[in-house]
Design an enzyme around this catalytic site. Structure first.
Site, PDB file in Angstrom:
ATOM      1  N   HIS A 104       0.811  -1.218   0.000  1.00 40.73           N
ATOM      2  CA  HIS A 104       0.000   0.000   0.000  1.00 40.73           C
ATOM      3  C   HIS A 104       0.847   1.272   0.000  1.00 40.73           C
ATOM      4  O   HIS A 104       0.340   2.346  -0.302  1.00 40.73           O
ATOM      5  CB  HIS A 104      -0.991  -0.002   1.181  1.00 40.73           C
ATOM      6  CG  HIS A 104      -0.402   0.351   2.512  1.00 40.73           C
ATOM      7  ND1 HIS A 104      -0.108  -0.596   3.477  1.00 40.73           N
ATOM      8  CD2 HIS A 104      -0.070   1.546   3.067  1.00 40.73           C
ATOM      9  CE1 HIS A 104       0.377   0.003   4.548  1.00 40.73           C
ATOM     10  NE2 HIS A 104       0.412   1.304   4.318  1.00 40.73           N
ATOM     11  N   ASP A 134      -0.005  -7.477   1.397  1.00 35.00           N
ATOM     12  CA  ASP A 134       0.453  -6.101   1.590  1.00 35.00           C
ATOM     13  C   ASP A 134       1.971  -6.031   1.622  1.00 35.00           C
ATOM     14  O   ASP A 134       2.551  -5.298   2.417  1.00 35.00           O
ATOM     15  CB  ASP A 134      -0.142  -5.482   2.860  1.00 35.00           C
ATOM     16  CG  ASP A 134      -0.031  -3.959   2.875  1.00 35.00           C
ATOM     17  OD1 ASP A 134       0.133  -3.377   1.789  1.00 35.00           O
ATOM     18  OD2 ASP A 134      -0.087  -3.363   3.963  1.00 35.00           O
ATOM     19  N   SER A 212       4.679   2.253   8.069  1.00 38.54           N
ATOM     20  CA  SER A 212       4.292   1.163   7.174  1.00 38.54           C
ATOM     21  C   SER A 212       5.474   0.700   6.331  1.00 38.54           C
ATOM     22  O   SER A 212       6.139   1.501   5.665  1.00 38.54           O
ATOM     23  CB  SER A 212       3.171   1.613   6.248  1.00 38.54           C
ATOM     24  OG  SER A 212       1.983   1.863   6.956  1.00 38.54           O
TER      25      SER A 212
END
Length: 354
Positions: A104, A134, A212
């Site tokens: 992402h 992901d 992230s």
């Protein structure tokens, strides 16, 4: 002891994403290629005044990168923008050095730049991404001389063990937060994704936007997971190293990874379901629907309660997702044990591909 010397206490035990180290580390050979070895940290007893967290941080920080992705897709709103996140260097056995991050962070990006803690920027190419885990692999043009690739741990994390989340929350590069493993083998649902993430690690280490794609590491400097979400209230999540070890080499080699597909919807077996279906205990998963074009069509039915796969107990939905993700591949035949109308039944299903 300077930082470079301390980093060389990281064991170069095995080249490749599947390498694992046991015991004390030997200094890295001067002839070793930068970033070519997976690592494990030896805490130096001479640095008694230093935190063990500091030693882990100093040992791995040159392998952590801030990522900026331009022209990325936004899952929550129409249009494009600039993505920001973190990543870390790994050495794949045959493919070489790659940066691991979240899908992402770079999804749909026109171009990607990364910045190591030393301040130098370099470009990166998206080698592959996987929406279902992901995860993404980036081929990099430059690796710092002091960087020593992190290993993706082969040890199963346990609840209560200490961990560090390293990355660039809110663009603040080189940040570290400390916590513990709060839970393992979670299934995490995201509203804009069809399938939950399996085998997720939960932590109370502070995780914020920008973290992230950064590593969640143990106190030996091994990545036990790839941070991918913060849930608030001291809840953060990381894609497990076990899943990353399967997915990342395929992304580097082929640009994609194929996930097994059973083709059912399912729910937890609650006490109410136990009573409704006349079960002995609240264990297993209830089949809530079957894809008419999926692998399980014609064998499983709505209302079946799955309790094992290939002889392995399936006590809940987390176990079902983890088994399919870590133990199977498309085309595999699996034996499914389930209850139907109070009777135990076993069928064989050939798994498809998502």
């Amino acid at each position: 002891m300077d930082n470079v010397t301390r980093r060389r206490y990281l064991a170069a035990a095995a080249t490749g994403i599947t390498g694992v180290v046991a015991g004390c580390a030997a200094p890295q050979s001067e002839s070793s290629a930068p970033g070519s070895s997976s690592t494990e940290l030896e805490v130096d007893g001479d640095l008694a005044g230093e935190s063990a967290y500091t030693q882990v941080y100093d040992a791995i920080i040159d392998s952590i990168a801030q990522i900026r992705a331009y022209g990325v897709e936004s899952p929550r709103r129409a249009g494009e923008g600039t993505g920001q996140g973190s990543g870390f260097l790994v050495a794949l056995e045959e493919e070489g050095d790659y940066i691991v991050t979240n899908e992402h962070v770079v999804s749909g990006a026109d171009s990607v730049e990364i910045q190591y803690i030393g301040g130098d920027w370099t470009t990166a190419t998206i080698a592959g991404t996987d929406h279902y885990s992901d995860l993404a692999a980036l081929a990099v043009d430059h690796v710092p001389d002091d960087a020593v690739s992190l290993s993706l741990s082969e040890q199963t994390p346990v609840v209560g063990q200490e961990v560090l989340a390293v990355g660039a929350p809110y663009g603040l590069e080189g940040s570290v937060s400390q916590g513990i493993v709060s839970g393992v083998n979670r299934s995490v649902d995201v509203s804009y994704r069809q399938f939950p993430f399996p085998n997720v690690i939960q932590t109370d280490a502070a995780v914020n936007p920008g973290n992230s794609g950064g590593p969640l590491v143990d106190l030996e400097g091994r990545a036990i997971g790839v941070v991918n979400a913060g849930g608030g209230d001291n809840i953060g999540f990381a894609i497990s190293a076990a899943l990353a070890r399967r997915v990342v080499p395929a992304l580097a080699d082929d640009g994609a990874y194929e996930h097994s597909y059973l083709g059912i919807g399912y729910r937890e077996v609650t006490r109410a379901i136990v009573e409704e279906y006349g079960l002995e205990e609240p264990t297993g998963v209830l089949v809530s629907g079957v894809d008419p074009n999926g692998p399980a069509e014609g064998t499983l039915e709505r209302g079946d309660v799955i309790y094992e796969l290939d002889g392995e107990p399936i006590p809940d939905r987390h176990a079902l997702g983890t088994y399919l993700a870590l133990e199977t591949s498309p085309g595999d035949e699996i034996d499914i044990g389930f209850w139907r109308d109070g009777q135990e039944t076993t069928v064989t299903v050939t798994l498809g591909t998502r």
